[in-house]
Design an enzyme around this catalytic site. Structure first.
Site, mmCIF file in Angstrom:
data_model
loop_
_atom_site.group_PDB
_atom_site.id
_atom_site.type_symbol
_atom_site.label_atom_id
_atom_site.label_comp_id
_atom_site.label_asym_id
_atom_site.label_seq_id
_atom_site.Cartn_x
_atom_site.Cartn_y
_atom_site.Cartn_z
ATOM 1 N N HIS A 253 0.864 -1.182 0.000
ATOM 2 C CA HIS A 253 0.000 0.000 0.000
ATOM 3 C C HIS A 253 0.905 1.237 0.000
ATOM 4 C CE1 HIS A 253 -3.301 2.657 0.756
ATOM 5 N NE2 HIS A 253 -2.712 3.121 1.845
ATOM 6 N N ASP A 255 0.675 5.239 -0.159
ATOM 7 C CA ASP A 255 -0.141 6.449 -0.155
ATOM 8 C C ASP A 255 0.389 7.406 -1.211
ATOM 9 O OD1 ASP A 255 -2.104 6.045 1.942
ATOM 10 O OD2 ASP A 255 -0.407 6.021 3.314
ATOM 11 N N ASP A 365 -7.729 1.282 2.582
ATOM 12 C CA ASP A 365 -7.404 2.295 3.582
ATOM 13 C C ASP A 365 -8.236 3.558 3.490
ATOM 14 O OD1 ASP A 365 -5.871 3.204 5.767
ATOM 15 O OD2 ASP A 365 -4.526 4.309 4.451
ATOM 16 N N HIS A 569 -6.975 9.322 -0.827
ATOM 17 C CA HIS A 569 -7.573 9.332 0.512
ATOM 18 C C HIS A 569 -6.730 9.965 1.615
ATOM 19 C CE1 HIS A 569 -5.581 5.242 0.581
ATOM 20 N NE2 HIS A 569 -5.138 5.752 1.713
#
Length: 987
Positions: A253, A255, A365, A569
């Site tokens: 993951h 970001d 997430d 996000h």
């Protein structure tokens, strides 16, 4: 016996820590070190390799915050190491135990080809040549920690070096000792998850004791194999046949921005994907899933040599694109069309680049998931959904892990929520045991998904994780571990559990509610961009068909992708560092300017000649004589009546609406159609200030206890009349506010300008209404959702802060009211019974916050908001008013009447987008939806010749042909159904 156990366990821990792990590298020689510190921003790889390097040494400082240093490491493998495995061991001075949160590096060969990334859990490089020359592009990313830090922006971060080079060696890698370490690590870890009464625990303990007994700590190289032989029977004992199976896929993951800027994410993606393809070269069992088309597009543009290798692994079926979205977007705040475009651009990238139709939507997430998503997932051509974040709920434990998720229109999507409760699985026994114990579907299902690899800041899977996965594949006392692609898990889970339970409605995250409000200008930029894109497509398509103008395909594609990226996000929710939001403000300003140019050019092409003024209406409903999606020569609006003085305040009255503003500058009466909207004794447009001290996550959270204390802002600095409006000014704390109160088309309009300089406070605007409503309706993508205004259950109570798009509506049979806005997402709606027996339902907008972390200057400065009260509103009136406040009319010189390209004959059906088809065929694409929550039949009339019509998916691929009649295309929609029509122009 227990004392004996403790001694043995202590012995195991110490031996593993102090003797075995260090012996993985039994011999080492130093590498020569040189360095070049890049000035300013990162440079291209060729420039870094060719730079003027100077001598350096282990222990030397390097790296001001956000700086880049290029290291060159050279050396020669000693002749006596011939035939042995050799690795370069490089420690950049990592100050955080996990990857992605401090220093990072990407290793290159002298020819510029990338090797792999460096991080604290993977700081080795396999060496195969006698003469060693390696280059490392080292990023001095600061460790961002709270409660406040200046490190989140290079403008405030300073220039003192953050790191010291800690190690640069050539070392022998002893694979037997490395394997022994993992044998012991897995068994000891598993043993501690078993009860003291478990025979298996004691079998493992005794096997480990025997292994240490045969291990000579002065000659590990010679005795490690014998120790492994003692452990082999314990590792060979299989799990029972019905053991839970963890379908495990490599994952990282990343970001797209958070505690680092967008430009650093480009490098994080390069480092991680280089790691993954390197690991795949060494280990044929690795399977890796990567979401976010934007991130793959970045490496295609910036690191094509890595992208070439990624494409090879995709073709092999081992590097698996998932997600079907441009980024892992926030799932609450993007508008309906923007959320649709997340799927359009994401799915299309994977199709165009890899020929892959991604079927799983991957949002581990994001901070809650709107009820509109299941329908959009299905319309995009996907059928499965994965999330992880709901495990963060602070009040109610979500009751399912594998279930059918039913959206607001009735669409159901097979959904999984991994019980391992993390998307950064490392395969320690505690994690895998938790997955089994936590799994809610016991007795009905036996499978769950476990994404493994370092994430958030990137890193991905490691050889150590794969070593543990192999040992856990079929091991007594543990669930089974099977490395597989997500599609394999979903197919098997669906086949095993087709009658999974159903969850209806939104997946509300009982945490991170402050993200609906933090970083107001980022949110305003998103809202404004979404509506400008609507206008740009509408008017450009109209100009193309009516005036022969060129349609700006490339520009619109690029601008859409820019807006979609900023819906990530941690950007749109306002939870990134200052640098990210400063750049976002600049980006949104550029987007607005470019879209305004597109709109202006198209409207000038349509307006024709003449000395008059043409009014363009992009809203999906008629306004003052101007049709939806069309234009008409300007009408002469009536002059607003001047407010009349009353008891130190003013009265605004247009004959239909009478509003009283009292001496405090508050709205104490709103009468429409003979009914008073404001609750007795209350005042509307009341600004309220609360302390805002979240228990944990500053920018993310608003906790319920903020309501325990608050201040009503009722002191007036000045009040005057200006152009038919009442202007009220106030001061509070270090801040000032000016509000312009006026009458609109059946609305009480408030334009608020705040010069905000508060710290750790939240500003709300309250509308206490005289209406009994046990639920509120909030606009979401392509519809609305109902939420309780009471706290009957813990689930109701947890929704004390809610997300709404352009409007919130409350009502009782025969009467309702709406509060609409142009840039606000956070709201709360409560109800209370008054002493007179009536009910007051209060709608509040959350305007501003001032958290300290990760941006200590969050929201400081001037802000402008527009919102309005719509008394007597139905849901339909709320929909219309919400569009109008976000899509003001535009005027151009000219005299032409512009007939809309399309029109629809039902107030329940809203045209959301009108554009030309992405394949440049010239077809017109129209997206519409049922907005009121009921069935609707309508006819879409096209005001141009139509040769053919078809219903399509979101990617404009034909699903079914549509019949064309003299009136147009007939459509029947279920509640909140989204329909995309493709119209082929005729002669």
């Amino acid at each position: 016996m227990h004392d004996d156990r403790r001694v043995i366990e202590t012995r195991l821990d110490r031996t593993l820590r102090e003797r075995i792990r260090p012996a993985v590298y039994p011999n080492a020689v130093p590498l020569a070190v040189e360095v070049w510190h890049a000035p300013g921003e990162p440079v291209p790889v060729a420039e870094g390799l060719a730079a003027g390097y100077g001598k350096a040494a282990v222990g030397e400082p390097w790296g001001p915050p956000w700086g880049t240093s290029w290291f060159r490491f050279t050396g020669e493998v000693p002749a006596e190491w011939a035939g042995r495995t050799v690795e370069a061991v490089l420690d950049l001075g990592f100050v955080h135990p996990g990857p992605g949160f401090s220093a990072e590096g990407l290793v290159y060969r002298p020819d510029g080809s990338p090797v792999k990334g460096l991080h604290p859990k993977s700081h080795w490089v396999r060496v195969t040549e006698q003469q060693v020359e390696l280059y490392v592009e080292a990023a001095a990313n600061p460790l961002i920690v709270g409660p406040t830090t200046p490190l989140g922006d290079p403008q405030t971060a300073g220039d003192e070096p953050l790191y010291r080079l800690a190690r640069a060696d050539l070392a022998v890698f002893d694979e037997t000792v490395w394997n022994l370490a993992h044998d012991l690590d897995v068994l000891i870890d598993l043993m501690r998850q078993l009860s003291l009464e478990s025979p298996r625990r004691w079998e493992i303990l005794r096997a480990c004791e025997r292994a240490l007994d045969v291990l000579d700590l002065f000659d590990l190289e010679a005795t490690a194999a014998a120790a492994r032989d003692e452990l082999a029977p314990a590792l060979a004992l299989p799990a029972y046949s019905g053991a839970h199976t963890l379908y495990s896929v490599g994952h990282a993951h990343i970001d797209s921005a958070w505690l680092w800027p967008l430009r650093e994410t480009v490098r994080k993606v390069a480092r991680t994907t280089a790691n993954v393809v390197s690991l795949m070269d060494e280990d044929p069992d690795v399977v890796f899933a990567m979401s976010q088309a934007q991130q793959l597009a970045w490496i295609k543009e910036h690191r094509p040599e890595i992208y070439t290798r990624v494409k090879e692994k995709v073709a092999d079926g081992r590097f698996v694109p998932v997600g079907g979205m441009w980024v892992e977007a926030d799932a609450n705040m993007p508008g309906g069309e923007a959320m649709a475009r997340q799927f359009v651009h994401g799915k299309r990238f994977f199709l165009d680049e890899f020929g892959i139709e991604t079927e799983e939507v991957w949002l581990p997430d994001s901070f809650g998931y709107s009820a509109a998503l299941p329908q959009l997932v299905k319309l995009s051509g996907s059928k499965w959904f994965l999330t992880q974040k709901i495990s963060w709920n602070e009040t109610n434990k979500f009751p399912h892990h594998t279930f059918w998720w039913e959206g607001l229109d009735g669409t159901r999507i097979f959904t999984h929520f991994p019980p391992v409760d993390t998307y950064n699985v490392e395969f320690n026994a505690k994690q895998v045991a938790h997955a089994v114990a936590n799994f809610q579907e016991k007795g009905g299902a036996t499978r769950s998904l476990a994404p493994f690899g370092y994430g958030d800041g990137g890193g991905g899977p490691t050889r150590d994780m794969m070593a543990r996965a192999r040992r856990l594949a079929n091991l007594a006392g543990s669930p089974k571990v099977r490395v597989a692609a997500p599609a394999q898990f979903f197919a098997d889970a669906h086949a095993e559990y087709p009658d999974a339970p159903v969850w209806v409605g939104e997946l509300y995250l009982e945490l991170h509610r402050g993200t609906y409000t933090s970083q107001a200008k980022t949110k305003q930029g998103n809202r404004r961009s979404e509506h400008l894109l609507r206008e740009a497509e509408l008017w450009a398509a109209t100009a193309a068909l009516r005036a022969g103008a060129d349609y700006p395909y490339e520009r619109l594609d690029r601008l859409w992708k820019t807006v979609l990226l900023h819906q990530f996000h941690d950007i749109l929710p306002g939870s990134s560092i200052a640098w990210v939001h400063r750049q976002a403000r600049d980006t949104y300003s550029g987007v607005a300017a470019e879209l305004s140019d597109i709109i202006d050019a198209a409207q000038r092409a349509l307006a024709g000649s003449g000395q008059g003024s043409v009014v363009f209406n992009a809203a999906p409903h008629r306004r003052a004589g101007v049709p939806a999606g069309g234009a008409h020569p300007e009408w002469t609006p009536a002059e607003p009546a001047a407010p009349e003085p009353l008891d130190g305040g003013y009265v605004l009255d247009d004959g239909d609406l009478r509003v009283v503003v009292d001496a405090r500058g508050l709205i104490t009466s709103v009468v429409s159609g003979g009914r008073e909207a404001v609750a007795p004794g209350a005042a509307a447009n009341l600004l309220q200030l609360h302390p805002d001290h979240p228990a944990n996550w500053d920018a993310w959270d608003v906790n319920h206890y903020y309501r325990n204390t608050g201040t009503d802002l009722t002191d007036v600095a000045s009040m005057e009349v200006r152009a038919g409006a009442v202007v009220v000014r106030r001061s509070f704390g270090a801040s000032t506010v000016e509000q312009v109160i006026s009458l609109g088309d059946g609305t009480v309009d408030v334009e608020t300008t705040v010069d905000w300089h508060e710290r750790e406070k939240i500003l709300k605007a309250a509308f206490p209404l005289d209406v009994r409503a046990d639920r509120s309706a909030s606009e979401t993508q392509f519809g609305h959702v109902y939420r309780a205004t009471h706290t009957n259950t813990s689930w109701d109570a947890a929704r004390f802060e809610i997300c709404a798009h352009r409007w919130v509506h409350v009502g009782e049979p025969g009467w309702g009211a709406a509060v609409v806005n142009d840039s606000t997402y956070g709201h709360d709606v409560t109800s209370t019974v008054r002493p007179d027996g009536g009910t007051t339902t209060t709608v509040r907008l959350s305007l501003l916050r001032a958290p300290r972390f990760p941006d200590p200057e969050t929201d400081q400065g001037e802000h402008r908001f527009r919102y309005a009260l719509v008394p007597g509103a139905t849901i339909g009136a709320a929909v219309r008013a919400g569009y109008r406040i976000n899509l003001p009319a535009r005027r151009q010189p000219g005299s032409a009447v512009v007939v809309p390209l399309v029109s629809v004959n039902s107030d329940a059906v809203v045209v959301e987008a009108v554009k030309l088809a992405d394949d440049r065929s010239g077809d017109v694409v129209v997206r519409l939806y049922e907005a009121l929550g009921g069935r609707a039949s309508a006819t879409l009339a096209a005001n141009f010749p139509v040769a053919a019509a078809a219903e399509t998916d979101l990617l404009e691929r034909v699903l079914t042909a549509s019949e064309i009649t003299a009136g147009g295309v007939g459509i029947t929609l279920r509640p909140f159904q989204v329909v995309t029509l493709r119209l082929t122009p005729g002669n």
